[in-house]
Structures are given as C-alpha cells and as structure tokens.
Motif scaffolding. Structure first.
Motif, short mmCIF file in Angstrom:
data_model
loop_
_atom_site.label_atom_id
_atom_site.label_comp_id
_atom_site.label_asym_id
_atom_site.label_seq_id
_atom_site.Cartn_x
_atom_site.Cartn_y
_atom_site.Cartn_z
N THR A 1 -12.39 37.94 -58.47
CA THR A 1 -11.60 37.53 -59.66
C THR A 1 -12.51 37.47 -60.99
O THR A 1 -13.69 37.04 -60.98
N LEU A 2 -11.99 37.67 -62.32
CA LEU A 2 -12.64 37.92 -63.35
C LEU A 2 -13.73 36.77 -63.61
O LEU A 2 -14.74 36.88 -64.02
N ALA A 3 -13.14 35.52 -63.79
CA ALA A 3 -13.74 34.49 -64.31
C ALA A 3 -14.92 34.25 -63.42
O ALA A 3 -15.95 33.71 -63.70
N ALA A 4 -14.87 34.70 -62.13
CA ALA A 4 -16.13 34.41 -61.24
C ALA A 4 -16.96 35.43 -61.47
O ALA A 4 -18.18 35.34 -61.30
N VAL A 5 -16.58 36.80 -61.54
CA VAL A 5 -17.78 37.76 -61.54
C VAL A 5 -18.21 38.12 -63.08
O VAL A 5 -19.29 38.67 -63.21
#
Ligand SMILES: Cc1ncc(COP(=O)(O)O)c(C=O)c1O
Length: 414
Positions: free
Chosen positions: A222-226
């Motif tokens: 998911t975007l916020a993690a990567v």
C-alpha cells in the motif's frame, strides 16, 4: 393530486447507474420463476466465520447495545492500529483511525472533508462505480483517466503527471481493484509516488478493501508503506467487508492525518454517529483472531477464477485477463460488437451484451460502462462453484447463437 418534489440541485450531478435497468429486469425475471444466475454481486458467498459471528452475539448478550464513540470504540481502534502494524508495517496511533459504516462511508466522509467545489479528484478508470458520484456530491470534479487492458488497467506515472493540475486535490487508488481485480506491484506504487512527491497539494485515498484477496503469490502493498514521504497525506482505507465475508455487518476504517480524522468524525457525528456497536465488537474479534479460514476461502476463489477465466476465454468474442486479486473478471466484449442476436438485434454496446446474456442465458453481469470503460462487463466469481460453471456454459451457448456478419438488405448478386 399529483405534486412534484423539487429535489436539491446536487442530485442532478449524479447519473442513474447503467446497471439499474439490468438489475431491475433480473429481479423481474426471477419473480416470473426463471432461474437467473447472478454474477453481479460485489460480495463473497461465504458465511461470516463462526468465531466472528459469535463475538457479535456475545456483544448483544453482554449489553453492548448503546452508542459508542462516534468514530469507533477504543478496542476496535486498537485492533486496527495492530492490524496496520502487523500486515502493512504502518504505524498509526488510535487518534489517526476512523471507523465508519463500511468502507463506503469512510471514503465519503474523507471526500466531504477534503473536497471544495471545483477541486479535481483523479480517478483511474475502470473504477468502482461510487467514486465519481461521491466526488460530484461534494461539488468536486472527477477527472477520469482511462487505464485500458494494454496497461493491465494500471495508472502509469506519465498519465498521473499529465492529469495533475493546480486544481487537483486528491487521487483515488484501488488495489486490488474493482472491477478488474488488478493489483499494483510495489515498484509501480513507488513510481506513482515519485510523481506525487512533486505535487504536494495532492492527497491520496488508498482503497485497500480487497487486500486479503490476493492470488498466485502477488504481494499486496500500500502506498503509505512503500512511499513513506506520502504517509502524512494518505488516507489508507480498509475494512472487514470483503476479506472477512462481513459485508452486511457494515464496518470499514481509514487511517490518516489527525486533522482529517477529526473532521471525518465531526461529519459522521452529524450523520450516522457510530457504526453498529455489535458489529464493532465482531470486527475486534475478526482483526485480533487468526485468519485460518482465509486460506480455504482463497483456494476456493482461485479455483473459481481459473475455471471461469478459462471458460470465458474459450468463448468466441469474449476475453479477460486473469487478475491477481479481488473476485472479479473484467471481460472484453469488443469481439461481440456488431453481431446479431437470433431476435435480429445488433449488439452495439456492452449494455446490449449484458441484456442479451440476461434474456438468453439468464445470467446477470454488470456492463463495463458503469465502471467507466466500454465495451466490457464485470463477472463476479464469488458465486457457488457449480452455479458459476453453469453460468459459463449458458453464456457460451448464448454467444454461439450470435451471427458474426451483420445482415444487409442488399440482394446478393449472382
Ligand atoms: C473498491 C471498493 N471500495 C469500497 C467498497 C465498500 O465496501 P463496504 O461494503 O465496506 O462499504 C467496495 C464495495 O463494493 C468496493 O468494491
């Protein structure tokens, strides 16, 4: 006396869905006693796992039947914080969590809190039907970016860069996606993140509702993690509806910046207040207990996906890619355009194909135009395996009755 209600102008901005007529006709045919197989549902056909259902019953017996905190009980928020840590390596505090009546309410709250009239919201197509209408209801402008099959229905960094204007307020990403089942790979999210880093005014809603429904080793990210730089301007949305077979319990959640979370709670407090206290207790159990049932669900869904995709790809005029997630096949019916039904109707749009499949094969599907891409249709493979097999056979037989060449009224010469 006949009176005409004057409805608010904002309603004129949302169009009736292309699916309504198909659903209405399917219901009518069912009432007539016809055996209609519905492949149009957006929910798994599994029962809610017993331990989760029991937690709901226990909540009633224990008297957890009163109002709770507007945007979720402390227990549920804690379970959500732990879920994000465990599954996504995302570190939130409980005041960064908002619980609503389904993922749908969480997304709507967020858009209501973020979007001013004429703000632009970028939505890759095909998209979940509700996104554009939700944006319109806020007064904002959906900016639809077509992401066709050649790019596996994924938004490219070039398309994102080209779509961003000074008015862009938000991007909605959905992976794995409805209606295509397409999931983004980590590198693709990083590349989109590079673009977003250059445009600090763009907020992201990452709709991860199908997270657990992933096949063939495709790794959900998911975007916020990567892209940690985007953590502060991303609302990561998830819920128990799809992965836990809990669509009717109506619990979804979002995690993001505190000021947005506070605004969403304020809005929800004036609309629905807290989601059902009983469902929240069941969701705590869902999130905290082991997900042993998931492996079996995924194996059943994977088999259905493969069976259904093979059967559809064997039908002349139809084709679909095998998706890495969710429980949908997005089927191109471009090859059927121009063909003639035994009744003499020429198929010109995906709505015609959906109507033909309903009338002839007694199979209900959703036309792709409802999702912003035509001529396609969506098939849900979250239906009983035998019924799914039968539906594919019926569709194959129906398509065989189509004649390829359009009939002309010219008399053949010679
Ligand atoms: C992409 C997507 N997001 C969100 C939702 C909403 O889920 P919920 O039932 O939790 O409101 C759905 C439901 O169909 C969906 O397909």
């Amino acid at each position: 006396m006949l009176t005409m209600t004057t409805l608010a102008r904002r309603l004129s901005t949302i169009a009736p869905s292309a699916t309504i007529e198909i659903s209405r006709r399917a219901a009518e045919m069912r009432r007539e006693g016809l055996d209609i197989i519905s492949l149009s549902q957006g929910e798994p056909d599994f029962d809610t796992p017993a331990h989760i259902a029991h937690a709901g019953k226990r909540a009633i017996d224990e008297g957890q039947t009163r109002y709770t905190d507007v945007d979720g009980t402390p227990e549920l928020k804690q379970a959500i914080v732990a879920k994000f840590e465990r599954d996504n390596a995302l570190h939130y505090s409980t005041d960064q969590i908002s619980v609503g009546t389904g993922g749908k309410q969480v997304i709507f709250n967020a858009l209501m809190a973020l979007i001013d009239p004429d703000d632009e919201v970028i939505i890759p197509a095909p998209y979940w039907v509700s996104y554009p209408d939700m944006v319109r209801l806020t007064g904002g402008m959906p900016v639809i970016v077509e992401c066709g099959e050649a790019q596996h229905f994924r938004l490219t960094p070039e398309q994102l860069e080209a779509a961003i204007t000074p008015q862009t307020k938000c991007l909605i990403l959905n992976s794995p996606g409805n209606p295509t089942g397409t999931g983004y790979h980590r590198e693709e999210l990083i590349a989109l993140g590079e673009v977003l880093k250059r445009h600090p005014q763009v907020f992201v809603i990452s709709d991860d509702i199908y997270e657990y429904l992933a096949y063939d080793g495709w790794a959900f990210t998911t975007l916020a993690a990567v892209v940690p730089e985007l953590f502060e301007r991303t609302l990561t949305v998830n819920g128990v509806s799809k992965g836990y077979a809990m669509t009717g319990w109506r619990i979804g959640f979002g995690a993001g910046p505190k000021d947005l979370i506070r605004a969403m709670a304020m809005l929800q407090g004036q609309m629905t207040t807290n989601p059902s206290a009983i469902s929240q207790a069941a969701a705590v159990e869902a999130l905290n207990a082991p997900k042993d049932f998931l492996e079996e669900h995924l194996e059943i869904l994977r088999q259905r996906r493969d069976m259904c995709a093979a059967a559809i790809n064997a039908i002349d005029g139809l084709s679909c890619r095998v998706p890495e997630g969710a429980f949908y096949l997005f089927v191109s019916c471009q090859g059927l355009m121009g063909r003639r039904t035994p009744d003499g109707e020429v198929l010109e749009r995906d709505v015609d194909v959906a109507r033909f499949l309903l009338e002839t094969a007694h199979v209900a599907v959703v036309p792709g135009s409802a999702f912003g891409l035509a001529p396609w249709f969506r098939v849900s493979f979250a239906a009983a395996t035998e019924r799914l097999g039968e539906a594919c056979e019926r569709m194959a037989h129906a398509c065989q009755t189509l004649t390829a060449a359009p009939v002309t009224d010219q008399t053949p010469i010679g």
